[in-house]
Design a protein around this motif. Sequence first.
Motif, short mmCIF file in Angstrom:
data_model
loop_
_atom_site.label_atom_id
_atom_site.label_comp_id
_atom_site.label_asym_id
_atom_site.label_seq_id
_atom_site.Cartn_x
_atom_site.Cartn_y
_atom_site.Cartn_z
N PRO A 120 36.89 48.38 48.93
CA PRO A 120 36.65 48.01 47.54
C PRO A 120 35.96 46.66 47.40
CG PRO A 120 38.84 48.91 47.78
CD PRO A 120 38.29 48.73 49.18
N TRP A 121 36.33 45.68 48.25
CA TRP A 121 35.69 44.37 48.18
C TRP A 121 34.19 44.51 48.44
CZ3 TRP A 121 33.00 41.43 51.80
CH2 TRP A 121 32.78 40.09 51.46
N THR A 122 33.83 45.28 49.46
CA THR A 122 32.42 45.47 49.78
C THR A 122 31.72 46.20 48.65
OG1 THR A 122 32.95 45.60 52.13
CG2 THR A 122 30.81 46.46 51.46
N THR A 123 32.40 47.18 48.05
CA THR A 123 31.82 47.91 46.93
C THR A 123 31.49 46.97 45.78
OG1 THR A 123 33.04 49.91 47.51
CG2 THR A 123 32.21 49.77 45.26
N ASP A 124 32.40 46.08 45.45
CA ASP A 124 32.14 45.13 44.37
C ASP A 124 30.95 44.24 44.68
OD1 ASP A 124 34.11 46.04 42.73
OD2 ASP A 124 35.58 44.51 43.25
N TRP A 139 38.79 43.36 38.34
CA TRP A 139 40.01 43.69 39.09
C TRP A 139 39.87 45.12 39.56
CZ3 TRP A 139 43.57 47.61 38.50
CH2 TRP A 139 44.74 47.50 39.25
N ARG A 140 40.43 45.40 40.73
CA ARG A 140 40.42 46.76 41.27
C ARG A 140 41.76 47.01 41.93
NH1 ARG A 140 36.13 50.11 42.40
NH2 ARG A 140 34.64 48.43 42.04
N ASP A 141 42.31 48.21 41.71
CA ASP A 141 43.61 48.50 42.32
C ASP A 141 43.45 48.62 43.83
OD1 ASP A 141 44.39 51.75 43.05
OD2 ASP A 141 42.42 51.28 42.22
N GLN A 196 34.11 40.25 23.71
CA GLN A 196 33.89 40.64 25.10
C GLN A 196 34.95 41.68 25.43
OE1 GLN A 196 34.07 37.55 28.08
NE2 GLN A 196 32.83 38.73 29.51
N VAL A 197 34.49 42.90 25.66
CA VAL A 197 35.38 44.04 25.84
C VAL A 197 35.58 44.32 27.33
CG1 VAL A 197 35.73 46.49 25.37
CG2 VAL A 197 34.64 45.03 23.64
N TYR A 198 36.83 44.42 27.75
CA TYR A 198 37.16 44.79 29.13
C TYR A 198 37.76 46.18 29.12
CZ TYR A 198 36.41 40.03 30.83
OH TYR A 198 35.85 38.83 31.18
N VAL A 199 37.22 47.05 29.98
CA VAL A 199 37.71 48.42 30.02
C VAL A 199 38.22 48.77 31.41
CG1 VAL A 199 36.10 49.15 28.21
CG2 VAL A 199 35.44 49.39 30.62
N ALA A 200 39.12 49.75 31.46
CA ALA A 200 39.59 50.32 32.72
C ALA A 200 38.89 51.66 32.90
CB ALA A 200 41.10 50.49 32.69
N ALA A 201 38.33 51.87 34.10
CA ALA A 201 37.60 53.11 34.37
C ALA A 201 37.79 53.51 35.82
CB ALA A 201 36.11 52.93 34.07
#
Length: 221
Positions: A120-124, A139-141, A196-201
Amino acid sequence: MHVVIMGCGRVGASLAAALERLDHTVAVIDKNAQSFRRLGSDFHGQQVVGTGFDRTVLTEAGIERAGAFAAVSNGDNSNIISARVARETFGVEHVVARIYDPKRAEVYERLGIPTVPTVPWTTDRLMRTLLPDGVAAAWRDPTGKVAVLPLPYHEGWVGQSIAALEEATGSRVAFVMRFGTGVLPDRKTLIQADDQVYVAALSGTVSDTTAAAAAPPEEGH
């Protein structure tokens, strides 16, 4: 602050250099003395040969006065054992472990050990480079499946409801920053200018979500 790093691979050496640039004192532990070559001649901290879960080695590295500990070797088991020793035996406040297996990372997060799953870190990092708008997860789970990200949106969404935005983008609005203050909206909350909108996806849908938000709302919303 004194920081102890277990593992002198590319990540450990880079982290050590970055911390020294911020005027922190650093001790690096690695079982292979040759690994310290990665630190370069400008490194002024300690170089301790040994394993990061050996209490004697940790004491030599100054763990008793450390404010932070990072376990970034190439072994999941060594990283998590070292992190737990630092936290539970020596009471280090800030502890993190790099974990290659995302399923293990999730378990250790529940045990109170913050982890950095490599994929996930590399993906970001790739997302930050590839996406022109610089959209990346805030943030990522631990499994990398769910991301929370700031969502750039078309000006046409101002005055529209949170429910309409969620329906169009297939995401969930986590919170809104409004005039510098966090707001937990409900589905009837209207988007205001400069929100500023933060969404979970879901990670695989981030591109579709950002594309939908960048388009004006369809008539009827």
